[in-house]
Design a protein around this motif. Structure first.
Motif, PDB file in Angstrom:
ATOM      1  N   LEU A  84       1.032  -1.362  -0.176  1.00 57.54           N
ATOM      2  CA  LEU A  84       0.029  -0.058  -0.016  1.00 57.54           C
ATOM      3  C   LEU A  84       0.784   1.242   0.323  1.00 57.54           C
ATOM      4  CD1 LEU A  84      -2.858   1.379   0.574  1.00 57.54           C
ATOM      5  CD2 LEU A  84      -2.237   1.467   2.847  1.00 57.54           C
ATOM      6  N   MET A  85       0.817   1.999  -0.991  1.00 55.24           N
ATOM      7  CA  MET A  85       1.493   3.333  -1.016  1.00 55.24           C
ATOM      8  C   MET A  85       0.408   4.415  -0.479  1.00 55.24           C
ATOM      9  SD  MET A  85       4.392   2.819  -2.587  1.00 55.24           S
ATOM     10  CE  MET A  85       4.833   4.584  -2.394  1.00 55.24           C
ATOM     11  N   VAL A  86       1.118   5.335   0.555  1.00 54.05           N
ATOM     12  CA  VAL A  86       0.204   6.223   1.279  1.00 54.05           C
ATOM     13  C   VAL A  86       0.920   7.606   0.766  1.00 54.05           C
ATOM     14  CG1 VAL A  86      -1.029   7.212   3.327  1.00 54.05           C
ATOM     15  CG2 VAL A  86      -0.538   5.026   3.111  1.00 54.05           C
ATOM     16  N   ILE A  87       0.513   8.266   0.064  1.00 53.06           N
ATOM     17  CA  ILE A  87       1.021   9.420  -0.844  1.00 53.06           C
ATOM     18  C   ILE A  87       0.904  10.751  -0.139  1.00 53.06           C
ATOM     19  CG2 ILE A  87       1.643  10.743  -2.944  1.00 53.06           C
ATOM     20  CD1 ILE A  87       2.656   7.793  -3.247  1.00 53.06           C
ATOM     21  N   ASP A  88       1.836  11.238   0.574  1.00 50.76           N
ATOM     22  CA  ASP A  88       1.986  12.637   1.207  1.00 50.76           C
ATOM     23  C   ASP A  88       0.695  13.007   1.883  1.00 50.76           C
ATOM     24  OD1 ASP A  88       4.246  12.316  -0.462  1.00 50.76           O
ATOM     25  OD2 ASP A  88       3.677  13.959  -1.897  1.00 50.76           O
ATOM     26  N   MET A  89       0.397  12.091   2.827  1.00 48.38           N
ATOM     27  CA  MET A  89      -1.070  12.569   3.633  1.00 48.38           C
ATOM     28  C   MET A  89      -0.135  13.499   5.010  1.00 48.38           C
ATOM     29  SD  MET A  89      -3.749  11.714   2.221  1.00 48.38           S
ATOM     30  CE  MET A  89      -4.774  12.063   3.529  1.00 48.38           C
ATOM     31  N   GLN A  90       0.399  14.563   4.378  1.00 49.80           N
ATOM     32  CA  GLN A  90       1.137  15.351   5.422  1.00 49.80           C
ATOM     33  C   GLN A  90       0.123  16.677   5.716  1.00 49.80           C
ATOM     34  OE1 GLN A  90       4.485  14.872   1.969  1.00 49.80           O
ATOM     35  NE2 GLN A  90       4.904  16.650   3.453  1.00 49.80           N
ATOM     36  N   ARG A  91       0.523  17.079   7.007  1.00 49.29           N
ATOM     37  CA  ARG A  91      -0.192  18.627   7.099  1.00 49.29           C
ATOM     38  C   ARG A  91      -0.079  19.333   6.112  1.00 49.29           C
ATOM     39  NH1 ARG A  91       2.545  18.043  12.867  1.00 49.29           N
ATOM     40  NH2 ARG A  91       0.841  17.057  13.831  1.00 49.29           N
ATOM     41  N   ASP A  92       1.067  19.536   5.364  1.00 50.52           N
ATOM     42  CA  ASP A  92       1.278  20.494   4.486  1.00 50.52           C
ATOM     43  C   ASP A  92       0.402  20.315   3.418  1.00 50.52           C
ATOM     44  OD1 ASP A  92       3.264  22.599   4.567  1.00 50.52           O
ATOM     45  OD2 ASP A  92       5.050  21.056   4.373  1.00 50.52           O
ATOM     46  N   PHE A  93      -0.066  19.177   3.171  1.00 48.26           N
ATOM     47  CA  PHE A  93      -1.219  19.040   1.933  1.00 48.26           C
ATOM     48  C   PHE A  93      -2.803  18.856   2.379  1.00 48.26           C
ATOM     49  CE2 PHE A  93       2.675  17.799   0.329  1.00 48.26           C
ATOM     50  CZ  PHE A  93       2.862  18.436  -0.627  1.00 48.26           C
ATOM     51  N   CYS A  94      -2.844  18.735   3.762  1.00 42.08           N
ATOM     52  CA  CYS A  94      -4.217  18.356   4.219  1.00 42.08           C
ATOM     53  C   CYS A  94      -4.884  19.388   5.463  1.00 42.08           C
ATOM     54  CB  CYS A  94      -4.162  16.937   4.867  1.00 42.08           C
ATOM     55  SG  CYS A  94      -3.450  15.700   3.631  1.00 42.08           S
ATOM     56  N   GLU A  95      -3.921  20.185   5.783  1.00 38.25           N
ATOM     57  CA  GLU A  95      -4.347  21.188   7.011  1.00 38.25           C
ATOM     58  C   GLU A  95      -4.171  22.594   6.548  1.00 38.25           C
ATOM     59  OE1 GLU A  95      -2.436  20.198  10.690  1.00 38.25           O
ATOM     60  OE2 GLU A  95      -3.454  18.228  10.897  1.00 38.25           O
ATOM     61  N   HIS A  96      -5.007  23.193   7.267  1.00 38.68           N
ATOM     62  CA  HIS A  96      -5.051  24.925   7.174  1.00 38.68           C
ATOM     63  C   HIS A  96      -3.672  25.387   7.479  1.00 38.68           C
ATOM     64  CE1 HIS A  96      -9.334  25.074   5.921  1.00 38.68           C
ATOM     65  NE2 HIS A  96      -9.530  24.519   7.051  1.00 38.68           N
ATOM     66  N   GLY A  97      -3.240  26.335   6.636  1.00 39.97           N
ATOM     67  CA  GLY A  97      -1.841  26.929   6.819  1.00 39.97           C
ATOM     68  C   GLY A  97      -0.673  26.063   6.121  1.00 39.97           C
ATOM     69  N   GLY A  98      -0.947  24.914   5.352  1.00 38.08           N
ATOM     70  CA  GLY A  98      -0.021  24.138   4.843  1.00 38.08           C
ATOM     71  C   GLY A  98       0.265  24.622   3.663  1.00 38.08           C
ATOM     72  N   PHE A  99       1.380  23.900   2.842  1.00 35.63           N
ATOM     73  CA  PHE A  99       1.855  24.456   1.484  1.00 35.63           C
ATOM     74  C   PHE A  99       0.689  24.268   0.552  1.00 35.63           C
ATOM     75  CE2 PHE A  99       4.223  22.918  -2.293  1.00 35.63           C
ATOM     76  CZ  PHE A  99       5.094  24.187  -2.479  1.00 35.63           C
ATOM     77  N   GLY A 100      -0.434  23.399   0.627  1.00 38.18           N
ATOM     78  CA  GLY A 100      -1.119  23.381  -0.437  1.00 38.18           C
ATOM     79  C   GLY A 100      -2.220  24.507  -0.463  1.00 38.18           C
ATOM     80  N   GLU A 101      -2.535  24.743   0.660  1.00 37.83           N
ATOM     81  CA  GLU A 101      -3.485  26.028   0.991  1.00 37.83           C
ATOM     82  C   GLU A 101      -2.537  27.192   0.592  1.00 37.83           C
ATOM     83  OE1 GLU A 101      -6.937  26.300   3.920  1.00 37.83           O
ATOM     84  OE2 GLU A 101      -4.950  27.589   4.918  1.00 37.83           O
ATOM     85  N   MET A 102      -1.264  27.176   1.021  1.00 37.72           N
ATOM     86  CA  MET A 102      -0.546  28.531   0.719  1.00 37.72           C
ATOM     87  C   MET A 102      -0.505  28.669  -0.909  1.00 37.72           C
ATOM     88  SD  MET A 102       2.349  28.722   3.515  1.00 37.72           S
ATOM     89  CE  MET A 102       2.651  30.295   3.409  1.00 37.72           C
TER      90      MET A 102
END
Ligand code: TIU
Length: 218
Positions: free
Chosen positions: A19-37
Motif C-alpha cells: 500500500l502506498m500512502v502518498i503525502d498525507m502530510q499536514r502541508d497538503f491536508c491542513e489549514h496553513g499548509g503548503f497546499g493552501e498557501m
C-alpha cells in the motif's frame, strides 16, 4: 485475490502487494499548509482522510506492506531545484521560508509530518522525497524489489500530481497499480476525475481504479 475495478478485475497476491500512502502530510491536508498557501481549497483532501484510514487499517489487518511518502526538502534546500524554489516564492509559499507550520516544505518541520490520525507504525516504510514522483532520488524501487512486491495499491494526495506521477513511474518499472478512487483527492475534483480516466483508459494504460469498498468490503 481478485476485486472489481476499472477497466476490468484487478488480481493481486497480498504477499506481493504494498500500500502506498502518498503525502498525507499536514502541508497538503491542513489549514496553513503548503497546499493552501499555493492557493488551494483543502476540503476535497480533508474528506478522504477516513477512507485512507480504512484502507490502511485493512492493509494492516491483512499483513500488506505499508509505505508512506512525504514530499519535502533538506534544511539546506540542496535537493530543491532552483525552478521549484523560484515558482514557490512567486506563488507566496516560498520553500524554506517560515510559514504557519514551520519552515515550508522542509523535512522534520511540523507541516512535513504525516497526519496524526494516519501515523505510520513500526514495520511500515517512510520515504522522504524531493519530487512529485516517489521513485525519483529515493530507495523506493529497491525496497519494493527486496520485498518481492509486484502490485501497488495507491492512496493519498494529490491525485493528479504526486499520486499520478508515482503511478506512472511505477507502471514503467513493471508494477501493477491500483488507485483507490475515494482514498485519493485533488484540490479540484475535475483534476481528480480526469486522473482516474487517464489511469484506467486503454485497457489499464497506467493501471486500475476502484472505490475503497471493493477492497475493504466497507
Ligand atoms: N500542489 C499539489 O497539488 N501537489 C503537490 O504539490 N504535491 C503532492 O501532490 N503531494
Amino acid at each position: 485475490m481478485k476485486i472489481n475495478a476499472k477497466p476490468y478485475e484487478f488480481e493481486f497476491d497480498e504477499k506481493k502487494t504494498a500500500l502506498m500512502v502518498i503525502d498525507m502530510q499536514r502541508d497538503f491536508c491542513e489549514h496553513g499548509g503548503f497546499g493552501e498557501m499555493l492557493g488551494n481549497d483543502i476540503s476535497e483532501v480533508v474528506n478522504i482522510i477516513p477512507t485512507v484510514k480504512s484502507v490502511i487499517d485493512y492493509c494492516r489487518e491483512n499483513n500488506i506492506l505499508i509505505i508512506y511518502t512525504r514530499e519535502g526538502h533538506l534544511p539546506d534546500l540542496s535537493d530543491c531545484p532552483e525552478s521549484k524554489l523560484r515558482r514557490s516564492k512567486k506563488q507566496g509559499a516560498g520553500i524554506g521560508d517560515v510559514g504557519p507550520m514551520g519552515r515550508i516544505m522542509v523535512r522534520g518541520e511540523k507541516g512535513n509530518a504525516i497526519l496524526d490520525e494516519l501515523a505510520p507504525q513500526d514495520g511500515d516504510y517512510e520515504i522522504d522525497k524531493c519530487g512529485k514522483g516517489s521513485f525519483y532520488k529515493t530507495d523506493l524501487e529497491k525496497i519494493l524489489r527486496d520485498n518481492g512486491i509486484e502490485s501497488l495499491i495507491f492512496t493519498g494526495v494529490t491525485t493528479h500530481v504526486c499520486v499520478q506521477t508515482t503511478i506512472r513511474e511505477a507502471n514503467d518499472r513493471g508494477f501493477e497499480c491500483l488507485m483507490i478512487e475515494d482514498a485519493c483527492a485533488a484540490y479540484d475534483r475535475n483534476d481528480h476525475l480526469a486522473s482516474i480516466k487517464m489511469i484506467n483508459q486503454q485497457g489499464a494504460i497506467f493501471g486500475w481504479t476502484t472505490p475503497a469498498e471493493e477492497l475493504t468490503g466497507k
